[in-house]
Design an enzyme around this catalytic site. Structure first.
Site, PDB file in Angstrom:
ATOM      1  N   ARG A  18       0.806  -1.220   0.000  1.00 36.86           N
ATOM      2  CA  ARG A  18       0.000   0.000   0.000  1.00 36.86           C
ATOM      3  C   ARG A  18       0.843   1.276   0.000  1.00 36.86           C
ATOM      4  O   ARG A  18       0.335   2.365  -0.194  1.00 36.86           O
ATOM      5  CB  ARG A  18      -0.961  -0.004   1.209  1.00 36.86           C
ATOM      6  CG  ARG A  18      -2.113  -0.982   1.051  1.00 36.86           C
ATOM      7  CD  ARG A  18      -2.801  -1.293   2.371  1.00 36.86           C
ATOM      8  NE  ARG A  18      -2.076  -2.285   3.174  1.00 36.86           N
ATOM      9  CZ  ARG A  18      -2.449  -2.688   4.394  1.00 36.86           C
ATOM     10  NH1 ARG A  18      -3.532  -2.172   4.949  1.00 36.86           N
ATOM     11  NH2 ARG A  18      -1.735  -3.590   5.048  1.00 36.86           N
ATOM     12  N   GLY A  79       2.650 -14.286   5.522  1.00 39.87           N
ATOM     13  CA  GLY A  79       1.873 -13.783   6.643  1.00 39.87           C
ATOM     14  C   GLY A  79       2.708 -13.577   7.896  1.00 39.87           C
ATOM     15  O   GLY A  79       3.863 -14.005   7.980  1.00 39.87           O
ATOM     16  N   TYR A 102       5.776  -5.249  15.212  1.00 38.05           N
ATOM     17  CA  TYR A 102       5.749  -5.043  13.774  1.00 38.05           C
ATOM     18  C   TYR A 102       6.593  -3.822  13.440  1.00 38.05           C
ATOM     19  O   TYR A 102       6.448  -2.767  14.068  1.00 38.05           O
ATOM     20  CB  TYR A 102       4.302  -4.832  13.288  1.00 38.05           C
ATOM     21  CG  TYR A 102       3.417  -6.073  13.409  1.00 38.05           C
ATOM     22  CD1 TYR A 102       3.956  -7.312  13.734  1.00 38.05           C
ATOM     23  CD2 TYR A 102       2.056  -6.000  13.166  1.00 38.05           C
ATOM     24  CE1 TYR A 102       3.157  -8.439  13.829  1.00 38.05           C
ATOM     25  CE2 TYR A 102       1.238  -7.121  13.257  1.00 38.05           C
ATOM     26  CZ  TYR A 102       1.803  -8.341  13.597  1.00 38.05           C
ATOM     27  OH  TYR A 102       1.020  -9.448  13.689  1.00 38.05           O
ATOM     28  N   GLU A 157      -9.268 -10.903  11.988  1.00 36.37           N
ATOM     29  CA  GLU A 157      -8.832  -9.906  11.015  1.00 36.37           C
ATOM     30  C   GLU A 157     -10.055  -9.250  10.369  1.00 36.37           C
ATOM     31  O   GLU A 157     -11.075  -9.917  10.127  1.00 36.37           O
ATOM     32  CB  GLU A 157      -7.953 -10.560   9.944  1.00 36.37           C
ATOM     33  CG  GLU A 157      -6.588 -10.954  10.453  1.00 36.37           C
ATOM     34  CD  GLU A 157      -5.846  -9.767  11.058  1.00 36.37           C
ATOM     35  OE1 GLU A 157      -5.552  -8.809  10.315  1.00 36.37           O
ATOM     36  OE2 GLU A 157      -5.579  -9.781  12.277  1.00 36.37           O
ATOM     37  N   ALA A 365      29.162  41.104   0.388  1.00 33.54           N
ATOM     38  CA  ALA A 365      28.020  40.590  -0.375  1.00 33.54           C
ATOM     39  C   ALA A 365      28.466  40.012  -1.707  1.00 33.54           C
ATOM     40  O   ALA A 365      29.346  40.550  -2.367  1.00 33.54           O
ATOM     41  CB  ALA A 365      27.026  41.715  -0.609  1.00 33.54           C
ATOM     42  N   ASN A 371      35.028  26.681  -5.876  1.00 34.98           N
ATOM     43  CA  ASN A 371      35.702  25.529  -5.277  1.00 34.98           C
ATOM     44  C   ASN A 371      35.784  24.326  -6.198  1.00 34.98           C
ATOM     45  O   ASN A 371      36.409  23.339  -5.863  1.00 34.98           O
ATOM     46  CB  ASN A 371      34.998  25.129  -3.973  1.00 34.98           C
ATOM     47  CG  ASN A 371      33.549  24.766  -4.192  1.00 34.98           C
ATOM     48  OD1 ASN A 371      32.885  25.339  -5.051  1.00 34.98           O
ATOM     49  ND2 ASN A 371      33.047  23.808  -3.440  1.00 34.98           N
ATOM     50  N   TYR A 372      35.142  24.376  -7.350  1.00 35.69           N
ATOM     51  CA  TYR A 372      34.984  23.161  -8.160  1.00 35.69           C
ATOM     52  C   TYR A 372      35.282  23.478  -9.618  1.00 35.69           C
ATOM     53  O   TYR A 372      34.726  24.432 -10.175  1.00 35.69           O
ATOM     54  CB  TYR A 372      33.534  22.684  -7.991  1.00 35.69           C
ATOM     55  CG  TYR A 372      33.213  21.364  -8.645  1.00 35.69           C
ATOM     56  CD1 TYR A 372      34.034  20.265  -8.479  1.00 35.69           C
ATOM     57  CD2 TYR A 372      32.062  21.225  -9.417  1.00 35.69           C
ATOM     58  CE1 TYR A 372      33.720  19.044  -9.073  1.00 35.69           C
ATOM     59  CE2 TYR A 372      31.735  20.019 -10.004  1.00 35.69           C
ATOM     60  CZ  TYR A 372      32.567  18.928  -9.833  1.00 35.69           C
ATOM     61  OH  TYR A 372      32.247  17.726 -10.412  1.00 35.69           O
TER      62      TYR A 372
HETATM   63  C1  UD1 Z   1      -1.540  -6.685  11.218  1.00 31.24           C
HETATM   64  C2  UD1 Z   1      -2.403  -7.630  12.082  1.00 31.24           C
HETATM   65  C3  UD1 Z   1      -3.656  -6.886  12.520  1.00 31.24           C
HETATM   66  C4  UD1 Z   1      -3.275  -5.640  13.275  1.00 31.24           C
HETATM   67  C5  UD1 Z   1      -2.320  -4.766  12.433  1.00 31.24           C
HETATM   68  C6  UD1 Z   1      -1.756  -3.650  13.303  1.00 31.24           C
HETATM   69  C7  UD1 Z   1      -2.031  -9.936  11.370  1.00 31.24           C
HETATM   70  C8  UD1 Z   1      -2.591 -11.103  10.596  1.00 31.24           C
HETATM   71  N1  UD1 Z   1      -2.747  -8.816  11.341  1.00 31.24           N
HETATM   72  O1  UD1 Z   1      -2.253  -6.378  10.030  1.00 31.24           O
HETATM   73  O2  UD1 Z   1      -4.426  -7.729  13.386  1.00 31.24           O
HETATM   74  O3  UD1 Z   1      -4.438  -4.932  13.603  1.00 31.24           O
HETATM   75  O4  UD1 Z   1      -1.214  -5.533  11.960  1.00 31.24           O
HETATM   76  O5  UD1 Z   1      -1.000  -2.734  12.565  1.00 31.24           O
HETATM   77  O6  UD1 Z   1      -0.998 -10.072  11.976  1.00 31.24           O
HETATM   78  N2  UD1 Z   1       5.177  -8.977   7.765  1.00 31.24           N
HETATM   79  C9  UD1 Z   1       6.202  -9.888   7.535  1.00 31.24           C
HETATM   80  N3  UD1 Z   1       5.968 -10.956   6.735  1.00 31.24           N
HETATM   81  C10 UD1 Z   1       4.766 -11.219   6.161  1.00 31.24           C
HETATM   82  C11 UD1 Z   1       3.713 -10.283   6.405  1.00 31.24           C
HETATM   83  C12 UD1 Z   1       3.953  -9.187   7.211  1.00 31.24           C
HETATM   84  O7  UD1 Z   1       7.312  -9.692   8.030  1.00 31.24           O
HETATM   85  O8  UD1 Z   1       4.639 -12.230   5.455  1.00 31.24           O
HETATM   86  C13 UD1 Z   1       5.434  -7.803   8.613  1.00 31.24           C
HETATM   87  C14 UD1 Z   1       5.305  -6.479   7.877  1.00 31.24           C
HETATM   88  O9  UD1 Z   1       6.559  -6.050   7.392  1.00 31.24           O
HETATM   89  C15 UD1 Z   1       4.776  -5.549   8.946  1.00 31.24           C
HETATM   90  C16 UD1 Z   1       4.049  -6.453   9.903  1.00 31.24           C
HETATM   91  O10 UD1 Z   1       4.495  -7.770   9.636  1.00 31.24           O
HETATM   92  O11 UD1 Z   1       5.804  -4.890   9.623  1.00 31.24           O
HETATM   93  C17 UD1 Z   1       2.535  -6.361   9.765  1.00 31.24           C
HETATM   94  O12 UD1 Z   1       2.167  -6.697   8.443  1.00 31.24           O
HETATM   95  P1  UD1 Z   1       1.007  -5.925   7.688  1.00 31.24           P
HETATM   96  O13 UD1 Z   1       0.859  -6.536   6.340  1.00 31.24           O
HETATM   97  O14 UD1 Z   1       1.215  -4.475   7.780  1.00 31.24           O
HETATM   98  O15 UD1 Z   1      -0.245  -6.380   8.581  1.00 31.24           O
HETATM   99  P2  UD1 Z   1      -1.596  -5.596   8.771  1.00 31.24           P
HETATM  100  O16 UD1 Z   1      -2.475  -5.870   7.605  1.00 31.24           O
HETATM  101  O17 UD1 Z   1      -1.310  -4.204   9.112  1.00 31.24           O
HETATM  102 MG    MG Z   2       0.429  -2.998   9.027  1.00 31.34          MG
END
Ligand code: UD1
Ligand code: MG
Length: 454
Positions: A18, A79, A102, A157, A365, A371-372
């Protein structure tokens, strides 16, 4: 909040679709540095035993940013649950508490995280503690299903939720504290039968409850739990961070004439009784001493300003500018990789690059350090007490001795000894009455031409 048995896993492998960006989401800057750096610095205050950052396969920039903390690669992004699995080896034999955060939630406070760990260690020994919050617009956040006794039953979710569940306004911030002895057993049983076809970390709550374990919720404030998923979220986080930075600058004794127009970097340091006028932008690496005045519309980056100096309005101080005590930098002046020593004045329309301006020198002024030459940058050295006449071009490498003077309009290509005058402009000639005669002659010629036409 010190503790010896907390491991932290930071999830940062997500693509950040996004954001519509080629930059990994967690590398997008807030107050001049990547959002993940803000988070890491907060997490460090918890003094974890281990900290591992989960990154995607093409995220060397993230690995460099979080070093010396190790990263593990989550190759397929299946995920948040799948992402924590990638840290399995890094957490092998670890039996303490695992804090999962996160990488896109950079405003988290250490105080809130401390409360999470306290809850995890409380008497009813919950297997999982989730940090919840009640955002004004719950939107796409996961919803926390809590029973009558305040125990967490499940996280649903938004994409998988029915209308009743969507009506719940207690949301998942993403932060979890989990009993390290149970984490991977729970994760092993997470499936991907859901709207996104992903392995959700959030599913471990329901699985733990089915095992007869307890899960709990700690609530935090919306401001610190903003998850950054879009450029609009990034802008909102920046606004909140800037407000905090302005408040701390003022609390530490700086006057901001119109705080909402001053933009800081996370590392900006301002001294006491320093005044910053409206519309000033501090890039990273700026240190300002006491009693400095920064007038409106200045841009500064990687700069040191010593006490009593005055800068602006409309000055641009670029990397490596060092402004000495009581020096004056005026309007439309650009300084780069140069020191302007104590009490020197560079007040109008000037470029000083790769140079030293000695103490109490006065630069007129329109002076330019050339320099270059298109290939190399060379140094200009202006001695203490020198006087550089207006519109002087100093062709580097060149040295102006202490106390020397250059005449206005000079192009200086050779070193000038101390206390000498250097003057390179053409001689001043005068032709008495020439201008009047010229006007009369040209006037007559014009009139004759007009007559011919008629
Ligand atoms: C997630 C939560 C949601 C919460 C929200 C808060 C889950 C399933 N959902 O949703 O409940 O309300 O965060 O902000 O956990 N990431 C990985 N690997 C992956 C997917 C994601 O490392 O395969 C990391 C992303 O870089 C990010 C974090 O996990 O830093 C969250 O991922 P994102 O896709 O932003 O989850 P949300 O849809 O925001
Ligand atoms: Mg998120």
């Amino acid at each position: 909040m010190t503790n010896s048995k907390t491991a932290i896993v930071v999830l940062g492998a997500g693509l950040g679709t996004r954001m519509e960006s080629d930059l990994p989401k967690v590398m997008h800057p807030l107050a001049g540095r990547p959002m993940i750096r803000h988070l890491i610095e907060t997490l460090e205050t918890l003094q974890p035993t281990r900290m591992t950052i989960v990154v995607g396969g093409d995220m060397e920039t993230v690995a460099r940013e979080v070093a010396p903390y190790p990263t593990v690669v989550q190759k397929d992004r299946l995920g948040t649950g799948h992402a924590v699995m990638a840290a399995r080896e890094a957490l092998a034999d670890f039996e303490g508490d695992v804090l999962v955060v996160y990488g896109d939630t950079p405003l988290l406070s250490a105080e809130t995280l401390g409360r999470m760990l306290d809850a995890r260690r409380s008497a009813d020994n919950p297997a999982v503690v989730v940090l919840g919050f009640r955002p004004e617009h719950p939107g796409a956040y996961g919803r926390l299903m809590v029973d009558g006794e305040g125990h967490l039953q499940a996280i649903v979710e938004a994409k998988d939720a029915g209308p009743e569940q969507l009506a719940v306004n207690l949301c998942n911030s993403g932060v979890m504290a989990v009993d390290g002895r149970k984490l991977f057993d729970l994760l092993d049983r997470v499936g991907n039968d859901n709207a996104k076809g992903e392995y959700y970390l959030t599913d471990i709550v329901e699985i733990a409850c089915a095992d007869g374990l307890t899960c709990g919720v700690v609530e935090g404030g919306e401001a610190e739990l903003l998850g950054i998923n879009s450029r609009a979220d990034l802008a909102q986080a920046e606004t909140m961070l800037q407000d905090d930075l302005r408040a701390s600058a003022m609390a530490e004794g700086a006057t901001l004439v119109d705080p909402s127009t001053v933009f800081f970097s996370a590392d900006t340091k301002l001294g006491r009784d320093t005044t910053v006028g409206p519309y000033v932008v501090f890039g990273s690496g700026v240190t300002v001493g006491d009693n400095v005045t920064i007038l409106p519309f200045c841009h500064l980056q990687d700069v040191t300003i010593e006490q009593g100096a005055s800068v602006g309005p409309y000055a641009r101080l670029r990397p490596g500018a060092r402004i000495g005590a009581d020096a004056h930098i005026g309007n439309f002046v650009e300084i780069k990789n140069a020191s302007v020593e104590a009490g020197a004045k560079v007040n109008h329309l000037t470029y000083i690059g790769d140079a030293r301006v000695g103490a109490k020198a006065n630069v007129g002024a329109g002076t330019i350090t050339c320099n270059y030459d298109g290939f190399f940058k060379d140094h200009t050295d202006i001695g203490a007490g020198a006087f550089i006449g207006s519109n002087t071009s100093l062709v580097a490498p060149v040295k102006v001795g202490d106390g020397a003077i250059t005449g206005a309009g000079s192009v200086i290509v050779r070193d000038i000894p101390a206390d000498s005058l250097a003057l390179t402009r053409g001689p001043h000639r005068e032709n008495a009455d020439w201008a009047r005669k010229f006007r009369e002659r040209r006037g007559r010629e014009k009139a004759a031409k007009a007559e011919k036409k008629e």
